[in-house]
Write a protein that holds these residues in place. Structure first.
Motif, PDB file in Angstrom:
ATOM      1  N   ASN A  97       0.825  -1.205   0.000  1.00 25.94           N
ATOM      2  CA  ASN A  97       0.000   0.000   0.000  1.00 25.94           C
ATOM      3  C   ASN A  97       0.862   1.259   0.000  1.00 25.94           C
ATOM      4  O   ASN A  97       0.484   2.282  -0.568  1.00 25.94           O
ATOM      5  N   ASN A  98       2.020   1.208   0.616  1.00 32.51           N
ATOM      6  CA  ASN A  98       2.924   2.359   0.640  1.00 32.51           C
ATOM      7  C   ASN A  98       3.553   2.630  -0.714  1.00 32.51           C
ATOM      8  O   ASN A  98       4.003   3.742  -0.976  1.00 32.51           O
ATOM      9  N   TYR A  99       3.599   1.647  -1.591  1.00 34.57           N
ATOM     10  CA  TYR A  99       4.234   1.817  -2.890  1.00 34.57           C
ATOM     11  C   TYR A  99       3.259   2.179  -4.004  1.00 34.57           C
ATOM     12  O   TYR A  99       3.638   2.249  -5.154  1.00 34.57           O
ATOM     13  N   GLN A 100       1.999   2.401  -3.675  1.00 32.12           N
ATOM     14  CA  GLN A 100       1.040   2.812  -4.692  1.00 32.12           C
ATOM     15  C   GLN A 100       1.358   4.219  -5.158  1.00 32.12           C
ATOM     16  O   GLN A 100       1.866   5.041  -4.414  1.00 32.12           O
ATOM     17  N   TYR A 101       1.015   4.487  -6.407  1.00 35.44           N
ATOM     18  CA  TYR A 101       1.259   5.816  -6.975  1.00 35.44           C
ATOM     19  C   TYR A 101       0.353   6.831  -6.299  1.00 35.44           C
ATOM     20  O   TYR A 101      -0.853   6.654  -6.222  1.00 35.44           O
ATOM     21  N   LYS A 102       0.946   7.890  -5.807  1.00 30.86           N
ATOM     22  CA  LYS A 102       0.179   8.972  -5.209  1.00 30.86           C
ATOM     23  C   LYS A 102       0.503  10.255  -5.970  1.00 30.86           C
ATOM     24  O   LYS A 102       1.652  10.632  -6.098  1.00 30.86           O
ATOM     25  N   SER A 103      -0.526  10.890  -6.468  1.00 30.71           N
ATOM     26  CA  SER A 103      -0.340  12.092  -7.270  1.00 30.71           C
ATOM     27  C   SER A 103       0.058  13.271  -6.401  1.00 30.71           C
ATOM     28  O   SER A 103      -0.458  13.466  -5.303  1.00 30.71           O
ATOM     29  N   LYS A 104       0.956  14.079  -6.922  1.00 30.98           N
ATOM     30  CA  LYS A 104       1.360  15.296  -6.223  1.00 30.98           C
ATOM     31  C   LYS A 104       0.426  16.453  -6.566  1.00 30.98           C
ATOM     32  O   LYS A 104       0.403  17.454  -5.871  1.00 30.98           O
ATOM     33  N   HIS A 105      -0.330  16.322  -7.656  1.00 28.34           N
ATOM     34  CA  HIS A 105      -1.122  17.438  -8.164  1.00 28.34           C
ATOM     35  C   HIS A 105      -2.625  17.264  -7.997  1.00 28.34           C
ATOM     36  O   HIS A 105      -3.370  18.227  -8.105  1.00 28.34           O
ATOM     37  N   LYS A 150      -5.695  15.817  -5.496  1.00 29.49           N
ATOM     38  CA  LYS A 150      -5.984  15.343  -4.146  1.00 29.49           C
ATOM     39  C   LYS A 150      -7.493  15.324  -3.937  1.00 29.49           C
ATOM     40  O   LYS A 150      -8.179  16.288  -4.244  1.00 29.49           O
ATOM     41  N   GLU A 153      -5.066  19.641   5.988  1.00 30.47           N
ATOM     42  CA  GLU A 153      -5.270  18.201   5.899  1.00 30.47           C
ATOM     43  C   GLU A 153      -5.583  17.603   7.259  1.00 30.47           C
ATOM     44  O   GLU A 153      -6.217  16.573   7.363  1.00 30.47           O
TER      45      GLU A 153
END
Length: 108
Positions: free
Chosen positions: A29-37, A39, A85
């Motif tokens: 789960n920590n290695y999933q792609y998370k968008s910086k732009h 949310k 947040e």
């Protein structure tokens, strides 16, 4: 007698296997792609498979609807209330009322 030994071995090994499964899913789960732009600020379920989302794309805030068949941007919020947040008291409906000056139709 052999059945008791096998059952005891299974009872010892089963919790270890379950622990490995839980740890593996947490690590993956920590290695999933998370968008910086992009949310998702909040999501409200309005039907079993339909949601209204408040999303922020770069510096613009949008209200979006999504279901099994489609996703649509409903409108952009021009001057959104600034959110942290860590804001635990956030509520999408109150946010929309504040930013859009919405009033309930049944209370006039």
């Amino acid at each position: 007698m052999n059945y008791i030994i096998y059952a005891f071995k299974i009872l010892l090994i089963l919790p270890f296997i379950l622990l490995l499964i839980v740890l593996t899913t947490k690590i993956l789960n920590n290695y999933q792609y998370k968008s910086k732009h992009i949310k998702v600020i909040d999501r409200v379920q309005i039907a079993p498979n339909s949601y209204i989302l408040l999303i922020k794309i770069i510096d613009k805030t949008y209200v979006m609807s999504t279901n099994n068949n489609e996703s649509k941007i409903l409108f952009e919020i021009e001057n959104p209330l600034e959110l942290n947040e860590e804001d635990r008291g956030f509520n999408l409906l109150n946010f929309m009322k504040y930013n859009l000056n919405l009033k309930r139709e049944d209370k006039e």
